[in-house]
Write a protein that holds these residues in place. Structure first.
Motif, PDB file in Angstrom:
ATOM      1  N   ALA A   1       0.830  -1.209   0.000  1.00  0.00           N
ATOM      2  CA  ALA A   1       0.000   0.000   0.000  1.00  0.00           C
ATOM      3  C   ALA A   1       0.862   1.256   0.000  1.00  0.00           C
ATOM      4  O   ALA A   1       0.611   2.199  -0.728  1.00  0.00           O
ATOM      5  N   VAL A   2       1.889   1.244   0.837  1.00  0.00           N
ATOM      6  CA  VAL A   2       2.850   2.346   0.856  1.00  0.00           C
ATOM      7  C   VAL A   2       4.209   1.708   0.634  1.00  0.00           C
ATOM      8  O   VAL A   2       4.598   0.803   1.366  1.00  0.00           O
ATOM      9  N   ASP A   3       4.915   2.168  -0.384  1.00  0.00           N
ATOM     10  CA  ASP A   3       6.092   1.427  -0.823  1.00  0.00           C
ATOM     11  C   ASP A   3       7.328   2.316  -0.872  1.00  0.00           C
ATOM     12  O   ASP A   3       7.829   2.660  -1.935  1.00  0.00           O
ATOM     13  N   GLY A   4       7.780   2.712   0.322  1.00  0.00           N
ATOM     14  CA  GLY A   4       8.998   3.517   0.369  1.00  0.00           C
ATOM     15  C   GLY A   4       8.709   4.996   0.194  1.00  0.00           C
ATOM     16  O   GLY A   4       9.078   5.579  -0.819  1.00  0.00           O
ATOM     17  N   VAL A   5       8.073   5.592   1.174  1.00  0.00           N
ATOM     18  CA  VAL A   5       7.730   7.010   1.081  1.00  0.00           C
ATOM     19  C   VAL A   5       8.564   7.806   2.078  1.00  0.00           C
ATOM     20  O   VAL A   5       8.637   7.460   3.250  1.00  0.00           O
ATOM     21  N   SER A   6       9.185   8.849   1.573  1.00  0.00           N
ATOM     22  CA  SER A   6       9.842   9.815   2.456  1.00  0.00           C
ATOM     23  C   SER A   6       9.107  11.130   2.308  1.00  0.00           C
ATOM     24  O   SER A   6       8.943  11.623   1.190  1.00  0.00           O
ATOM     25  N   LEU A   7       8.648  11.649   3.450  1.00  0.00           N
ATOM     26  CA  LEU A   7       7.805  12.842   3.366  1.00  0.00           C
ATOM     27  C   LEU A   7       8.012  13.670   4.627  1.00  0.00           C
ATOM     28  O   LEU A   7       8.052  13.133   5.729  1.00  0.00           O
ATOM     29  N   ASP A   8       8.172  14.975   4.446  1.00  0.00           N
ATOM     30  CA  ASP A   8       8.330  15.869   5.595  1.00  0.00           C
ATOM     31  C   ASP A   8       7.159  16.821   5.690  1.00  0.00           C
ATOM     32  O   ASP A   8       6.716  17.367   4.680  1.00  0.00           O
ATOM     33  N   LEU A   9       6.691  17.030   6.910  1.00  0.00           N
ATOM     34  CA  LEU A   9       5.661  18.041   7.160  1.00  0.00           C
ATOM     35  C   LEU A   9       6.306  19.099   8.036  1.00  0.00           C
ATOM     36  O   LEU A   9       6.843  18.791   9.101  1.00  0.00           O
ATOM     37  N   TYR A  10       6.276  20.354   7.570  1.00  0.00           N
ATOM     38  CA  TYR A  10       6.955  21.419   8.304  1.00  0.00           C
ATOM     39  C   TYR A  10       5.990  22.162   9.221  1.00  0.00           C
ATOM     40  O   TYR A  10       4.790  22.187   8.972  1.00  0.00           O
ATOM     41  N   PRO A  11       6.514  22.786  10.278  1.00  0.00           N
ATOM     42  CA  PRO A  11       5.646  23.485  11.217  1.00  0.00           C
ATOM     43  C   PRO A  11       4.830  24.564  10.508  1.00  0.00           C
ATOM     44  O   PRO A  11       5.357  25.320   9.696  1.00  0.00           O
ATOM     45  N   GLY A  12       3.548  24.589  10.782  1.00  0.00           N
ATOM     46  CA  GLY A  12       2.687  25.646  10.274  1.00  0.00           C
ATOM     47  C   GLY A  12       2.284  25.520   8.817  1.00  0.00           C
ATOM     48  O   GLY A  12       1.670  26.417   8.263  1.00  0.00           O
ATOM     49  N   GLU A  13       2.624  24.417   8.175  1.00  0.00           N
ATOM     50  CA  GLU A  13       2.243  24.309   6.766  1.00  0.00           C
ATOM     51  C   GLU A  13       1.065  23.351   6.588  1.00  0.00           C
ATOM     52  O   GLU A  13       0.798  22.490   7.426  1.00  0.00           O
ATOM     53  N   VAL A  14       0.364  23.547   5.468  1.00  0.00           N
ATOM     54  CA  VAL A  14      -0.655  22.590   5.062  1.00  0.00           C
ATOM     55  C   VAL A  14      -0.087  21.827   3.874  1.00  0.00           C
ATOM     56  O   VAL A  14       0.197  22.407   2.831  1.00  0.00           O
ATOM     57  N   LEU A  15       0.117  20.537   4.091  1.00  0.00           N
ATOM     58  CA  LEU A  15       0.646  19.706   3.017  1.00  0.00           C
ATOM     59  C   LEU A  15      -0.509  18.873   2.469  1.00  0.00           C
ATOM     60  O   LEU A  15      -1.163  18.139   3.197  1.00  0.00           O
ATOM     61  N   GLY A  16      -0.768  19.026   1.186  1.00  0.00           N
ATOM     62  CA  GLY A  16      -1.821  18.240   0.550  1.00  0.00           C
ATOM     63  C   GLY A  16      -1.248  16.936   0.031  1.00  0.00           C
ATOM     64  O   GLY A  16      -0.157  16.917  -0.539  1.00  0.00           O
ATOM     65  N   LEU A  17      -1.965  15.847   0.255  1.00  0.00           N
ATOM     66  CA  LEU A  17      -1.530  14.556  -0.278  1.00  0.00           C
ATOM     67  C   LEU A  17      -2.632  14.093  -1.219  1.00  0.00           C
ATOM     68  O   LEU A  17      -3.758  13.831  -0.790  1.00  0.00           O
ATOM     69  N   VAL A  18      -2.297  14.017  -2.502  1.00  0.00           N
ATOM     70  CA  VAL A  18      -3.347  13.746  -3.481  1.00  0.00           C
ATOM     71  C   VAL A  18      -3.006  12.514  -4.308  1.00  0.00           C
ATOM     72  O   VAL A  18      -1.835  12.214  -4.553  1.00  0.00           O
ATOM     73  N   GLY A  19      -4.032  11.779  -4.679  1.00  0.00           N
ATOM     74  CA  GLY A  19      -3.832  10.597  -5.509  1.00  0.00           C
ATOM     75  C   GLY A  19      -5.172   9.926  -5.728  1.00  0.00           C
ATOM     76  O   GLY A  19      -6.156  10.255  -5.071  1.00  0.00           O
ATOM     77  N   GLU A  20      -5.197   8.961  -6.646  1.00  0.00           N
ATOM     78  CA  GLU A  20      -6.458   8.300  -6.958  1.00  0.00           C
ATOM     79  C   GLU A  20      -6.707   7.154  -5.987  1.00  0.00           C
ATOM     80  O   GLU A  20      -5.831   6.789  -5.206  1.00  0.00           O
ATOM     81  N   SER A  21      -7.895   6.576  -6.052  1.00  0.00           N
ATOM     82  CA  SER A  21      -8.230   5.540  -5.084  1.00  0.00           C
ATOM     83  C   SER A  21      -7.246   4.373  -5.207  1.00  0.00           C
ATOM     84  O   SER A  21      -6.848   3.994  -6.301  1.00  0.00           O
ATOM     85  N   GLY A  22      -6.851   3.846  -4.080  1.00  0.00           N
ATOM     86  CA  GLY A  22      -5.925   2.725  -4.076  1.00  0.00           C
ATOM     87  C   GLY A  22      -4.460   3.106  -4.183  1.00  0.00           C
ATOM     88  O   GLY A  22      -3.597   2.244  -4.255  1.00  0.00           O
ATOM     89  N   CYS A  23      -4.147   4.408  -4.168  1.00  0.00           N
ATOM     90  CA  CYS A  23      -2.743   4.783  -4.319  1.00  0.00           C
ATOM     91  C   CYS A  23      -2.000   4.679  -2.999  1.00  0.00           C
ATOM     92  O   CYS A  23      -0.784   4.784  -2.952  1.00  0.00           O
ATOM     93  N   GLY A  24      -2.729   4.509  -1.891  1.00  0.00           N
ATOM     94  CA  GLY A  24      -2.063   4.345  -0.600  1.00  0.00           C
ATOM     95  C   GLY A  24      -2.058   5.589   0.263  1.00  0.00           C
ATOM     96  O   GLY A  24      -1.423   5.610   1.311  1.00  0.00           O
ATOM     97  N   LYS A  25      -2.795   6.635  -0.154  1.00  0.00           N
ATOM     98  CA  LYS A  25      -2.732   7.884   0.599  1.00  0.00           C
ATOM     99  C   LYS A  25      -3.329   7.751   2.004  1.00  0.00           C
ATOM    100  O   LYS A  25      -2.776   8.283   2.962  1.00  0.00           O
TER     101      LYS A  25
END
Lengths: 323, 323
Positions: free
Chosen positions: B25-49
């Motif tokens: 479902a999730v295959d090697g994701v590196s992702l940072d969320l910074y203080p005070g930001e809105v990070l959108g995570l977008v993808g189609e159904s089944g992409c693992g979001k």
């Protein structure tokens, strides 16, 4: 041009334990051959019921048809017997629904389901029908249609199932296709494929289409004419350009403004305050009254009369001019 | 840039399958969320979001990789320490009908997390609940009612209040407006935006709807088949998307503007999303990619920063093509 379907002052209400739900409360519009009419509205606005009810696809009771006319090719569908309706449904008028998995029988091969309308309505033999159905599957872009005919619904993805539904709806060359949220359950990339497919088939067949959707983007890309519904009423009808560029109804405008758009970088979305009304307690007045920023005293008491500009653009609002 | 508040390195979520192997479902994701930001995570159904979102707050544990939150090694926390830590990261789900207990009053639902995390007097609890309700635009009278007495939009406000009552540093919102009508959707989006600004919390906003993600996010990550394929500031992502999947996705989203829709060129994506049980070797997108070269079939492209600023893309051919 003579309309293919003409709906006039049509009313359909649900009689429930809680009270009478005025799901369709006097709607009037025409659908022309070769054109796509989109019905937009939020959930509970009556957009699906307004179509399913006159085709006899909803249980009566609780549904009761309260009046009006639905003329298809000049004949009033509301006066027809169940037998007469059955001959039209799935033949001259076909439907596709939002969730293809619930409209396909999981126990039957695609082929056995595909040939049904041909055998029933067109009196084809099973063999002839099988051949025609295979061609129909090819037409909607299914590779290896032979193999697909022998498969079961669960073997397909959502997009493929919707293609099967479309193929099935089109086997009898209907004059009118009613598509109820046909792409809502699909991903955007697949949605684009399906809408494209519907468009090309329609141009080929000169078929009329009623597209029920809540997605204004889909409307902009697919519709020739638009009906905006709210709480069982038609608020505004017109060409797609009338509705998107010259809309005269406060609700239509507010709806357009409150939709985030991919081509804009909005700072803040203007919102419509409040919630859609409970259809049991709608008053005689305009059902949008409480949420409307133009509200006047008269709106509470009386549903507005029709205003119009040109032959097509019509709206129902007491406010003379909106900004 | 400041240090990320939430940081995932090479995170995987594999679900064991009954017969053999895993669903990646999730295959090697590196992702940072910074203080005070809105990070959108977008993808189609089944992409693992959603799986990624859930792994980020350890609703289920990742299969491998590392995860740090607020400077702590989140994956090493256990027992009481984990429970205490969780107040910093809260979640809002798609369906407010399913995420609120129908037998608890709003006050009970909102005070439960407070009692679980703090030792407070009755008065203090009341005060905090009142504040949270006010933050989401609900009146005091709401506190003694049950979820069924509210509309979908109001319920989502309650779910948001429940997440906010603990003053979290990070909010993960998984499709929070997808079950809402357009007119109500704008209200909830504006509310989330306003709360984010006034409290300064960081938000991961998961959605399949690009228009909504564009409206609310500062930065956006695009996911395909368990992997992040591109990240960029919202302006850059829509003005100069670099990954062919991002480009196709953006071109498929309908825009509520008929003239624009008539002129638009879509980038067609052929084929279907491959199965996450058996993802393609090399680049996961190569089976549908218009730019595919032999290298894509063998080697998996890494997410790499693009020279011009804040954009990252996982594609060998990106930047070589002129669009």
């Amino acid at each position: 041009m003579k309309p293919l379907l003409s709906i006039q002052d049509y009313k359909a209400h649900f009689y429930t334990r809680r009270g009478i739900v005025k799901a369709v409360n006097g709607i009037t519009y025409d659908v022309h051959p070769g054109q796509t009419l989109a019905i937009v509205g939020e959930s509970g606005s009556g957009k699906s019921v307004s179509q399913l009810s006159y085709l006899g696809l909803l249980p009566t009771p609780p549904l009761k048809i309260m009046g009006g006319q639905v003329l298809f090719d000049g004949n009033d569908l509301l006066q027809m017997s169940e037998d007469q309706l059955r001959k039209i449904r799935g033949d001259k008028i076909s439907m596709i629904f939002q969730e293809p998995m619930t409209s396909l029988n999981p126990y039957l091969k695609i082929g056995s389901q595909m040939i049904e309308p041909l055998v029933i309505h067109r009196k084809k033999t099973k063999k002839e029908a099988w051949k025609l159905a295979t061609q129909a599957l090819e037409r909607v872009g299914l590779s290896r249609a032979d193999q697909a005919m022998e498969s079961y619904p669960h073997e397909f993805s959502g997009g493929m199932r919707q293609r099967v539904m479309i193929a099935m709806a089109l086997t009898t060359d209907p004059k009118l296709l009613i598509a109820d949220e046909p792409t809502t359950a699909l991903d955007v990339t697949v949605q684009a494929q399906i809408l494209e497919l519907l468009k090309s088939i329609q141009q080929e067949n000169k078929m009329a289409m009623i597209l029920i959707t809540h997605d204004l983007g889909v409307v902009a890309g697919s519709a020739d004419e638009v009906v905006v519904m709210y709480a069982g009423r038609v608020f505004e009808t017109g060409s797609v350009d009338d509705i998107f560029y010259r809309s005269q109804h406060p609700y239509t405008r507010a709806l357009l403004r409150s939709t985030p758009r991919l081509d804009k970088l909005e700072k803040e979305l203007p919102v419509i305050q409040g919630n859609p009304p409970d259809l049991i307690s709608v008053s005689e007045g305009c059902p949008f009254y409480e949420r409307c920023s133009y509200q006047k005293e008269i709106c509470k008491r009386e549903f507005p009369r029709e205003s119009s500009l040109g032959a097509k653009h019509k709206w129902f609002c007491h406010v003379e001019k909106i900004s | 840039m400041s240090k990320p508040i939430l940081s995932a390195q090479d995170l995987t979520v594999y679900y064991p399958l009954r017969h053999r192997g895993f669903l990646r479902a999730v295959d090697g994701v590196s992702l940072d969320l910074y203080p005070g930001e809105v990070l959108g995570l977008v993808g189609e159904s089944g992409c693992g979001k959603s799986s990624l979102g859930r792994a980020l707050i350890r609703l289920h544990d990742p299969s491998s990789g590392s995860l740090s939150a607020l400077g702590t090694d989140f994956l090493s926390l256990k027992g009481r320490k984990l429970r205490e830590f969780r107040r910093n990261i809260q979640m809002v789900f798609q369906d407010p009908y399913a995420s609120l207990n129908p037998r608890m009053t709003i006050f009970d639902a909102l005070s439960e997390p407070l009692r679980a995390h703090f030792r407070l007097t009755t008065q203090e609890v009341s005060k905090k609940v009142a504040k949270a309700l006010e933050q989401v635009g609900l009146t005091e009278q709401a506190r003694d009612k049950y979820p069924h007495e509210f509309s979908g939009g109001q319920r989502q406000r309650i779910a948001i209040a429940r997440a906010l009552v603990l003053d979290p540093k990070v909010l993960i919102a998984d499709e929070p407006v997808s079950s809402l009508d357009v007119s109500v959707q704008a209200q909830v989006l504006n509310l989330l935006k306003e709360i984010q600004k006034s409290t300064g919390l960081s938000m991961l906003f998961i959605s399949h709807n690009l228009s909504v993600v564009k409206y609310i996010s500062d930065r956006i990550a695009v996911m395909y088949l368990g992997k992040i394929v591109e990240t960029a500031n919202r302006e850059d992502l829509f003005e100069k998307p670099l990954h062919p999947y991002t480009q196709a996705l953006i071109s498929a989203v309908p825009i509520p503007d008929p003239k624009l829709e008539r002129e638009r060129k879509r980038i067609p994506l052929t084929g279907e999303l491959p199965s996450a049980e058996n993802p393609p070797l090399g680049c996961a997108f190569h089976t549908r990619c218009p730019w595919v070269v032999p290298r894509c079939l063998e080697e998996r492209p890494k997410l790499q920063a693009v020279a011009s600023g804040n954009q990252e893309v996982a594609c060998f051919e990106a930047g070589k093509k002129e669009n």
